[in-house]
Enzyme design. Sequence first.
Site, PDB file in Angstrom:
ATOM      1  N   GLU A  38       0.864  -1.189   0.000  1.00  0.00           N
ATOM      2  CA  GLU A  38       0.000   0.000   0.000  1.00  0.00           C
ATOM      3  C   GLU A  38       0.906   1.247   0.000  1.00  0.00           C
ATOM      4  O   GLU A  38       1.981   1.238   0.616  1.00  0.00           O
ATOM      5  CB  GLU A  38      -0.823  -0.055   1.300  1.00  0.00           C
ATOM      6  CG  GLU A  38      -1.702   1.126   1.600  1.00  0.00           C
ATOM      7  CD  GLU A  38      -2.412   0.941   2.966  1.00  0.00           C
ATOM      8  OE1 GLU A  38      -1.977   0.102   3.796  1.00  0.00           O
ATOM      9  OE2 GLU A  38      -3.412   1.646   3.193  1.00  0.00           O
ATOM     10  N   LYS A 109      -9.381   1.900  -1.885  1.00  0.00           N
ATOM     11  CA  LYS A 109      -9.562   1.231  -0.595  1.00  0.00           C
ATOM     12  C   LYS A 109     -10.911   1.577   0.026  1.00  0.00           C
ATOM     13  O   LYS A 109     -11.236   2.751   0.230  1.00  0.00           O
ATOM     14  CB  LYS A 109      -8.429   1.639   0.339  1.00  0.00           C
ATOM     15  CG  LYS A 109      -8.420   0.953   1.685  1.00  0.00           C
ATOM     16  CD  LYS A 109      -7.195   1.384   2.499  1.00  0.00           C
ATOM     17  CE  LYS A 109      -7.034   0.645   3.801  1.00  0.00           C
ATOM     18  NZ  LYS A 109      -5.813   1.042   4.523  1.00  0.00           N
ATOM     19  N   CYS A 142      -4.948  -3.510   2.543  1.00  0.00           N
ATOM     20  CA  CYS A 142      -4.654  -3.540   3.967  1.00  0.00           C
ATOM     21  C   CYS A 142      -5.888  -3.765   4.833  1.00  0.00           C
ATOM     22  O   CYS A 142      -6.421  -4.856   4.844  1.00  0.00           O
ATOM     23  CB  CYS A 142      -3.872  -2.288   4.374  1.00  0.00           C
ATOM     24  SG  CYS A 142      -2.902  -2.589   5.885  1.00  0.00           S
ATOM     25  N   VAL A 169       0.089  -2.432  10.638  1.00  0.00           N
ATOM     26  CA  VAL A 169       0.672  -2.094  11.945  1.00  0.00           C
ATOM     27  C   VAL A 169       0.078  -2.952  13.062  1.00  0.00           C
ATOM     28  O   VAL A 169       0.711  -3.155  14.084  1.00  0.00           O
ATOM     29  CB  VAL A 169       0.499  -0.587  12.269  1.00  0.00           C
ATOM     30  CG1 VAL A 169       1.351   0.259  11.340  1.00  0.00           C
ATOM     31  CG2 VAL A 169      -0.955  -0.153  12.220  1.00  0.00           C
TER      32      VAL A 169
HETATM   33  C1  ACM Z   1      -3.828  -0.186   7.159  1.00  0.00           C
HETATM   34  O1  ACM Z   1      -4.934  -0.305   6.656  1.00  0.00           O
HETATM   35  N1  ACM Z   1      -2.847   0.450   6.555  1.00  0.00           N
HETATM   36  C2  ACM Z   1      -3.546  -0.754   8.485  1.00  0.00           C
END
Ligand code: ACM
Length: 263
Positions: A38, A109, A142, A169
Amino acid sequence: MRVGYLQSHPEFGAVQRNIDQFASQLGDVDCDLLVLPELAFSGYQFATMEEVLALAEPVPDGPTTRVCADLARRHRLHLVVGLPERDGGTYYNSAILVGPSGFLGCYRKTHLFFEETLFFSPGDSGLRVWDIGPARLGVMICFDWYYPEVARTLALRGADVVCHPSNLVLPWCPDAMVTRSLENRVFSITANRVGREARAGKPPLTFIGASSIIAPDGTALARASAADPECTVVEIDPAAARDKSLNPYNHILHDRRPQSYAL
Ligand code: ACM
């Protein structure tokens, strides 16, 4: 089909340096599909909207898409690459798919994480699947992993391989992707980054690495370290994702009971 992830350590804002480093690595990579993290070349922890304005790019007419499409053409492979996207006055955390024939599409996203919500709009591209010949690819980014509906929808739309650019993370995703693959009988490729960002006095973010390639039966075909950049490629047979039968009595998609799930 040879598929892989690039687990990288980009420097925030040094887009050209990060792209140059990627381009120089690509010569040594022999694969058909490579997934990058990402926000692969911009870095992750935006501190101000001005930084987003400076680093976000139009798709497909921005420099990152052009360079990636050129690299995909020259190296005859497909790339999935995360980047900050600008569309007029709206900003998305997006991932492009490019191949030897050029730009193929973009996913925005859907589920934004933490302070991304300050800078980006939730994606409106929908959950899309691209047929690239040897496989059908779905893309999620992510934190989308936290919503099992995303991988499920991609599987229902025919994805054999879920490409998953990430900047993880939280600790749980590497294990959760085993379940995402297993419950949908799809391959998944999570490309995470490593390193730490602590910008403008913000709490530090440590990216957990552990990029992975998971088979439809939940087997980890590859798993990266927590701290080091690496590029790993494995051979897969995408047809393994098209057999959704668990045993002679259970087909995991046909056995769904959507009428029982309605609210
Ligand atoms: C994320 O969505 N970068 C944790």
